[in-house]
Design a protein around this motif. Structure first.
Motif, PDB file in Angstrom:
ATOM      1  N   GLU A  20     -27.853 -66.218   6.371  1.00  0.00           N
ATOM      2  CA  GLU A  20     -27.874 -66.586   4.945  1.00  0.00           C
ATOM      3  C   GLU A  20     -28.824 -67.765   4.704  1.00  0.00           C
ATOM      4  OE1 GLU A  20     -24.556 -66.555   6.460  1.00  0.00           O
ATOM      5  OE2 GLU A  20     -24.488 -64.411   6.034  1.00  0.00           O
TER       6      GLU A  20
ATOM      7  N   PRO B 241     -13.448 -72.439   2.904  1.00  0.00           N
ATOM      8  CA  PRO B 241     -14.380 -73.155   2.013  1.00  0.00           C
ATOM      9  C   PRO B 241     -13.822 -73.121   0.591  1.00  0.00           C
ATOM     10  CG  PRO B 241     -15.218 -70.971   2.504  1.00  0.00           C
ATOM     11  CD  PRO B 241     -13.951 -71.115   3.289  1.00  0.00           C
ATOM     12  N   VAL B 242     -14.272 -74.026  -0.252  1.00  0.00           N
ATOM     13  CA  VAL B 242     -13.825 -74.059  -1.645  1.00  0.00           C
ATOM     14  C   VAL B 242     -14.415 -72.857  -2.394  1.00  0.00           C
ATOM     15  CG1 VAL B 242     -13.824 -75.419  -3.772  1.00  0.00           C
ATOM     16  CG2 VAL B 242     -13.669 -76.578  -1.563  1.00  0.00           C
ATOM     17  N   LYS B 243     -13.596 -72.247  -3.231  1.00  0.00           N
ATOM     18  CA  LYS B 243     -14.015 -71.075  -4.023  1.00  0.00           C
ATOM     19  C   LYS B 243     -15.298 -71.365  -4.825  1.00  0.00           C
ATOM     20  CE  LYS B 243     -11.965 -67.910  -7.317  1.00  0.00           C
ATOM     21  NZ  LYS B 243     -10.936 -67.781  -8.359  1.00  0.00           N
TER      22      LYS B 243
ATOM     23  N   MET C  20      -4.496 -75.275  12.180  1.00  0.00           N
ATOM     24  CA  MET C  20      -4.621 -75.187  10.733  1.00  0.00           C
ATOM     25  C   MET C  20      -6.037 -74.770  10.334  1.00  0.00           C
ATOM     26  SD  MET C  20      -4.435 -78.587   8.527  1.00  0.00           S
ATOM     27  CE  MET C  20      -4.496 -78.585   6.769  1.00  0.00           C
ATOM     28  N   LYS C  21      -6.159 -73.561   9.790  1.00  0.00           N
ATOM     29  CA  LYS C  21      -7.482 -73.079   9.366  1.00  0.00           C
ATOM     30  C   LYS C  21      -7.731 -73.445   7.907  1.00  0.00           C
ATOM     31  CE  LYS C  21      -9.125 -69.649  12.500  1.00  0.00           C
ATOM     32  NZ  LYS C  21     -10.009 -68.508  12.676  1.00  0.00           N
ATOM     33  N   ILE C  22      -8.893 -73.960   7.643  1.00  0.00           N
ATOM     34  CA  ILE C  22      -9.217 -74.409   6.297  1.00  0.00           C
ATOM     35  C   ILE C  22     -10.349 -73.559   5.738  1.00  0.00           C
ATOM     36  CG2 ILE C  22     -10.130 -76.362   4.963  1.00  0.00           C
ATOM     37  CD1 ILE C  22      -8.781 -78.185   7.044  1.00  0.00           C
TER      38      ILE C  22
ATOM     39  N   ARG D  89     -20.429 -71.876  -8.171  1.00  0.00           N
ATOM     40  CA  ARG D  89     -20.179 -73.267  -8.568  1.00  0.00           C
ATOM     41  C   ARG D  89     -21.206 -74.216  -7.970  1.00  0.00           C
ATOM     42  NH1 ARG D  89     -13.569 -73.467  -8.477  1.00  0.00           N
ATOM     43  NH2 ARG D  89     -13.364 -72.345 -10.443  1.00  0.00           N
TER      44      ARG D  89
ATOM     45  N   THR E  91     -18.233 -71.746  -3.590  1.00  0.00           N
ATOM     46  CA  THR E  91     -19.273 -72.367  -2.759  1.00  0.00           C
ATOM     47  C   THR E  91     -19.643 -71.375  -1.654  1.00  0.00           C
ATOM     48  OG1 THR E  91     -17.763 -73.381  -1.146  1.00  0.00           O
ATOM     49  CG2 THR E  91     -18.265 -74.648  -3.137  1.00  0.00           C
ATOM     50  N   ARG E  92     -20.732 -71.646  -0.965  1.00  0.00           N
ATOM     51  CA  ARG E  92     -21.209 -70.722   0.067  1.00  0.00           C
ATOM     52  C   ARG E  92     -21.380 -71.417   1.412  1.00  0.00           C
ATOM     53  NH1 ARG E  92     -26.524 -68.580  -2.925  1.00  0.00           N
ATOM     54  NH2 ARG E  92     -26.269 -70.612  -3.925  1.00  0.00           N
ATOM     55  N   ASP E  93     -21.017 -70.715   2.476  1.00  0.00           N
ATOM     56  CA  ASP E  93     -21.393 -71.152   3.815  1.00  0.00           C
ATOM     57  C   ASP E  93     -22.699 -70.468   4.155  1.00  0.00           C
ATOM     58  OD1 ASP E  93     -19.170 -72.721   4.211  1.00  0.00           O
ATOM     59  OD2 ASP E  93     -17.997 -71.114   5.118  1.00  0.00           O
ATOM     60  N   PHE E  94     -23.669 -71.239   4.607  1.00  0.00           N
ATOM     61  CA  PHE E  94     -24.953 -70.655   4.995  1.00  0.00           C
ATOM     62  C   PHE E  94     -25.029 -70.563   6.504  1.00  0.00           C
ATOM     63  CE2 PHE E  94     -25.604 -72.436   0.783  1.00  0.00           C
ATOM     64  CZ  PHE E  94     -26.330 -71.460   0.139  1.00  0.00           C
ATOM     65  N   TYR E  95     -24.545 -69.452   7.062  1.00  0.00           N
ATOM     66  CA  TYR E  95     -24.756 -69.166   8.484  1.00  0.00           C
ATOM     67  C   TYR E  95     -26.250 -68.891   8.657  1.00  0.00           C
ATOM     68  CZ  TYR E  95     -19.712 -68.860   9.121  1.00  0.00           C
ATOM     69  OH  TYR E  95     -18.379 -69.164   9.190  1.00  0.00           O
ATOM     70  N   PRO E  96     -26.755 -68.894   9.904  1.00  0.00           N
ATOM     71  CA  PRO E  96     -28.219 -68.718  10.052  1.00  0.00           C
ATOM     72  C   PRO E  96     -28.829 -67.549   9.267  1.00  0.00           C
ATOM     73  CG  PRO E  96     -27.331 -69.533  12.098  1.00  0.00           C
ATOM     74  CD  PRO E  96     -26.134 -69.294  11.194  1.00  0.00           C
TER      75      PRO E  96
END
Lengths: 447, 447
Positions: A16, A5-7, A1-3, A118, A9-14
């Protein structure tokens, strides 16, 4: 089950995260050198605190939650109410002026769009407890000091300044009553964002007298402070407000030497209800971006949150619009190229080194870990590969990690020599191990 | 109306913020020099993500919220599920091993108590994509590197290490079936926190055979790895797990030179379900504090969140218990004394300076702002007083702001001289203005 991120919001990979750090660390550095001290509050507060004084738009966009005790809480949409709460709490103990900054993470449940998310970061600087306009000038100077620090010139951005006090004096002079001021501010603030016809229609609803409405429009279009009297005639309150704004401008131009960034613009009103004096926004000269930041003097906020009446002035700058502009100007990539490891330590896999009696003392992999440990001990950023991967793959990894220098432990290590490769030029030389270490200040006793 | 902060949250006034920065900046610095790259995720995620794999205790303590679209969200109680989600999302694009760190702000709706708050910071380091035990050793080394950096010696703290693999092999050998392992881990993890009688009664419920229960207790009390065979006899799986743990210890002792911090302790189990290999906790040697941090190898987390089966190892350290220990050891105050302004610029109020024609060129207050601007331009932290307050009050403010040097612009400025006061020694000397500026690298053209 892939989840996902919430719309909004941002994922900060290295990569970013490096951009975020570039922005946030710059905010911190500039704040400190301008004499601001850092503070922060909790991510959530009582819901009612934000309902008291934040603008309507902000209250509508609160992320609210309830704790186990049934208390109504909200994720903070701005830090200023928290600041007011904190200052009120220790009002008698804090030396004044209070000159604080913060880089809070904030939350607004709005429709995500370009430059608006957001969840975002916002630089806040505030000076509380002085009504000296030098403090207003300092807020604006500190803002410019940051913009200049990241490479934005006065060709790229302009600080547009006006004054709520001036606007109020002008509006009163041309016949607007006090009760009508606040809704009018909200409309005037939207002037540049609305089509001309729409603005005019909305203005007519609030100001039915077309002559008065025209005067308001004429004032909003004034380009120079000296032209104001042509629109509204002579008035003591207007004059006083003009003098105040002129003094802020003089500080910025003559003492702080950033006059080229600043200009008067009466269309700057600011949406929030709590402003009372000088107000300003920073806008990019080109393109259709929202304001990069805004701020001004607010005199009643502490009072509204249960404290005394103390004058304050401040600025807030979000990370989203700023990042779009910085990327557009190519000011982000330049910075990121500089980041990376100081050293990557590699080896020819599987070599063993003997001690004087011919017994195996260590392997090349052991020596990699030992050398890396010494470098880290000296505070240098150093890394290596796991497992016995080929030297080629190790060098590829060194390059991926943007290492400045790659050390290679090979057969020459039997003669106490290591290969040192400059990853920028590609040049490689053999160096004595002791010499290499002592050049870095790593003595024999530390090994 | 005065509004308090929400229970279990903290206001970070400048002194508390300085402590938080001291802790968090140290985490960042040590992570970088050990080759970790920084990442972060959003403050809130879909609620179900945390329900899948976080421990029961954590799920019970979630702060949940609903957005306008009716989606169930939660404030993150830990960062590891976010890490797994982010890695899964780009699993094919990320070079391995993934060696990342983060310093997230986390939220747990638990009863606030000593060392446990509802909102806190946690340092996380993780190495994903290698099952090399060198990675486990590196996680532990990096943890120790931080503890050492802030001044905690091996007399102050110890890393207690064990292995879930070892524990599983031991339990299987003495007759515990696989299905009984997980509830047993949860109980064994609480052994040192429960009264002996309570623990024994709970153990008897799970392990009715008293001989087996005694063997479990005997294993938990083993002090040296070599004694394990006395408790459980010879077994290949136990031997393999022992060898693995011994190798981690060897790396730490011989190659990384931090052996004095490490010891074997089979009572270390870790509460969370997801650990599969080496596990460890750091404890203060004295006092009754909770663990300062914990970590270990977890091999199935990515898989459980919809990704491939990839081995990983990591560590998490909160700021609350750490801060209590650092304060107890006097390691915080020392650091904070170092912070403050580089320069405070003061003046004798109300002096005017003339130009060659005898016209007023500037006031002493103007010159304060001008000099401060020059210092800030050079990246130095500098500040001044607003309004014309007496020189005594300005000096008091300089002292409150912990300024290293105070500059005084007085009558001597007419002869281009300024007074420079060393705030530590109290010594004061007159210096030529140009000389002072050029010593700081501020040239005539920059003025």
């Amino acid at each position: 089950m892939k989840i996902p991120p919430v719309k909004g919001t941002r994922d900060f990979y290295p990569p970013e995260m490096a951009v975020r750090n570039f922005i946030v660390d710059g905010w911190k550095k500039v704040s400190l050198r301008n004499g601001f001290e850092e503070y922060d509050g909790p991510i959530f507060e009582y819901l009612k605190m934000f309902q008291i004084k934040s603008g309507d738009e902000i209250v509508e966009q609160l992320f609210s939650l309830t704790d186990r005790g049934g208390r109504d809480l909200a994720l903070r949409p701005e830090i200023t109410p928290t600041l007011a709460r904190m200052v009120n709490q220790r009002i008698n103990a804090l030396p004044r002026p209070i000159k604080w900054f913060s880089v809070p993470r904030l939350f607004r449940a709005e429709r995500p769009q370009k430059g608006r998310l957001r969840e975002f970061f916002q630089w806040n600087i505030d000076i509380i407890g002085t009504d000296d306009v030098l403090a207003d000038a300092e807020i604006i100077f500190t803002t410019i000091d940051y913009l200049r620090q990241v490479g934005l010139t006065s060709e790229d951005v302009k600080v547009k300044m006006s004054s709520r006090r001036l606007l109020a004096a002008v509006l009163r002079t041309i016949g607007i009553c006090d009760a009508a001021l606040e809704p009018l501010y909200a409309l005037l603030d939207k002037k540049t964002k609305l089509p001309e016809g729409t603005f005019r229609a909305l203005l007519a609803q609030q100001v039915p007298d077309s002559e008065v409405a025209e005067k308001i429009e004429a004032f909003m279009d004034v380009k120079k402070i000296s032209q104001i009297k042509n629109v509204v005639g002579l008035d003591d309150d207007v004059d006083a407000a003009v003098d105040e704004l002129a003094m802020v401008h003089r500080f910025l131009r003559e003492d702080m030497e950033v006059g080229e960034y600043c200009k008067f613009d009466p269309s700057i009103v600011r949406g929030l209800a709590y402003y009372t004096g000088v107000v300003f926004e920073v806008h990019a000269q080109e393109g259709e971006l929202r304001a990069i930041c805004g701020g001004g003097r607010y005199d009643n906020l502490l009072c509204d949150l249960g404290g005394p009446s103390i004058s304050a002035t401040g600025m807030g700058m979000g990370d989203c619009v700023l990042e779009i502009l910085l990327r557009k100007k190519g000011l982000v990539e330049k910075e990121l190229q500089r980041q990376g490891l100081d050293f990557f330590v590699a080896c020819v896999p599987g070599i063993t080194f003997d001690d004087q009696d011919g017994l195996v003392k260590s392997t090349s992999e052991d020596e990699v870990v030992r050398l890396t440990t010494q470098l880290r001990k000296k505070g240098l950023c150093a890394d290596f590969s796991y497992r016995s991967v080929s030297l080629g793959k190790q060098l590829k990894q060194a390059s991926e990690r943007n290492a400045g220098t790659c050390i290679i432990i090979g057969e020459e290590f039997k003669d106490d020599k290591i290969a040192v490769k400059d990853m920028t030029t590609g040049e490689q030389e053999l160096l004595g191990y002791e010499e290499f270490l002592s050049n870095l200040g790593i003595g024999r006793e530390e090994k």
